[in-house]
Every structure is written in C-alpha cells, then in structure tokens.
Design an enzyme around this catalytic site. Structure first.
Site, PDB file in Angstrom:
ATOM      1  CB  CYS A   1      46.739  42.382  39.711  1.00 12.54           C
ATOM      2  SG  CYS A   1      46.894  44.109  38.773  1.00 12.54           S
TER       3      CYS A   1
ATOM      4  CG  HIS B   1      43.213  41.328  36.764  1.00 16.89           C
ATOM      5  ND1 HIS B   1      42.998  41.372  37.996  1.00 16.89           N
ATOM      6  CD2 HIS B   1      43.858  42.473  36.466  1.00 16.89           C
ATOM      7  CE1 HIS B   1      43.659  42.296  38.786  1.00 16.89           C
ATOM      8  NE2 HIS B   1      44.095  42.993  37.577  1.00 16.89           N
TER       9      HIS B   1
ATOM     10  CD  GLU C   1      33.852  38.497  37.317  1.00 17.14           C
ATOM     11  OE1 GLU C   1      32.813  38.149  38.058  1.00 17.14           O
ATOM     12  OE2 GLU C   1      34.250  37.995  36.213  1.00 17.14           O
TER      13      GLU C   1
END
Length: 232
Positions: free
Chosen positions: A88, A176, A183
C-alpha cells in the site's frame, strides 16, 4: 538473519505475512518510524525489507519527515541485492524512490475486490500465486505511475497499477494481501469513522462480504507471503 519492518502508521501490522513468517521460522525487527524511532541508513545484516502502509500519502514529508529516509532505505536494500516488499503506502514509496509519480486523492478503493495478474505477473514467483485472479483487501485513494524499468504484475478494475517489480527482488504491492479477516475486523472498529466517510454501509455489509471473500483472500495472502519470504 532478521528482516526489517518499517511501520509508517498506527494499527498497521504484518498480519498474515507475520503469521506465515513465524511458521516458516523467520524473525524480524520492527521500526515504528511514524513514532520517531530511528531507521538504519543501510541494509546492514538485515536479510530484507518490508515497508507497510498508512493513511498518509507518500509525499507527506512535512507531517512524516521519515518518508524520504524510507525511500533512501528502499534504494539501499535494492542496491545491496536484498528483497524489498512495499505494501500500500509502502508500494507508493517504492514508486517514489525510483522516479514514479504519486497520484493523490483519487476515488477510494475499499473492501475485498478482485486483483488480476498480468502476463508477466502470471510468470512471477510471488504475484503468480494469485493464479487467474483472486479477491484481496483494499483501502487506498492514491496510486502511482510505473517508474522506468518497472514490470507491471497486477491490476484491478479501479487501479491499473496493483503490483509491480523493480529488478528481480523489489516488489511493490498496492493491495493488502497481509490483511486477513482478524485485521479487517480490527480496522473496521479502530477506523470506523474514517470508513463511514467513504463506505457508510460497510459495517452492515462486513459479515456478508467476509463470508463471501475472506477465506479465499486469506489463503491467497498466505501464498503470496510464503513466496516472498522464500526470497530472503
């Protein structure tokens, strides 16, 4: 040997990548650069470098003065022939480090969305683990142009540059893959107001979206993690 992890923002973590690394017997040192912890100036004895994401943009040097140092460190590891992985924001910093343009403030790409490898990506030892394509978690509004010499490895419907490689060992991955379902749930709570601003129905959709995509996304993320760690 340890690999080095640079954290650029609160609540970022290795997630799936860390779980796979532990299972594979790897160790790592984490530098919370956004809190002012000092970064090394060279690769030294570290076996590789991971640069994680963050909510800031890749040009936010005034608020995050460590960002130019991260770019220097990316180049130092690349020059030393050691594997680099940017995720990212980390991928955007790789683009910056090698002369690509950072494109800021575009529409938000968020949630599990399909990522498709290019022909080069299908042949790549890391990104090729996407197979013909797989859902992966996204949260970004910025993107990049490819630096000179970069190999485009993957795209999504919203973002042409989802993954690229510099040389043989420096990987920039926008999506991601390290963000597993635990998460995602953590971010959904910790950053609830930020998410509501662009995806107001996310908390109503989360369970259904997770049931549809999370298992496959997490499995693919583990495969990408294992493939990159094999380069160390």
């Amino acid at each position: 040997m340890q690999f080095l992890v640079v954290e650029n923002y609160e609540q970022t973590e290795l997630g799936i990548l860390g779980r796979v690394a532990a299972q594979e017997g790897h160790s790592w040192k984490t530098v919370k650069a956004y809190q002012g912890e000092p970064l090394p100036s060279a690769a030294g004895a570290y076996s590789g470098l991971v640069v994680l994401g963050g909510a800031q943009d890749a040009l936010a040097d005034e608020a995050y003065p460590h960002l130019p140092q991260v770019c220097d460190l990316i180049r130092a590891f690349d020059d030393a022939g050691k594997p680099v992985l940017g995720i990212c924001l980390g991928s955007q910093l790789i683009a910056r480090a090698f002369g690509g343009e950072n494109l800021l403030g575009l529409p938000v790409e968020f949630g599990w969305r399909d990522v498709t490898p290019t022909d080069a990506g299908l042949e790549d030892p890391v990104v090729g683990t996407l197979g013909d394509g797989a859902p992966q978690f996204h949260w970004h509004s910025d993107t990049v142009t490819l630096p000179d010499g970069a190999v485009l490895l993957a795209s999504s419907a919203m973002t042409p540059v989802q993954a690229f490689r510099m040389g043989e060992l420096t990987y920039a991955i926008q999506f991601h893959f390290e963000t597993g379902l635990p998460e995602v749930r953590n971010w959904s709570e910790a950053f609830a107001d930020d998410i509501r601003a662009h995806t107001p129905d996310w908390h109503d959709r989360l369970d259904a979206e997770a049931a549809r995509h999370a298992a496959r996304a997490d499995g693919t993320g583990a495969a990408i993690s294992k493939a990159w760690l094999s380069l160390l």
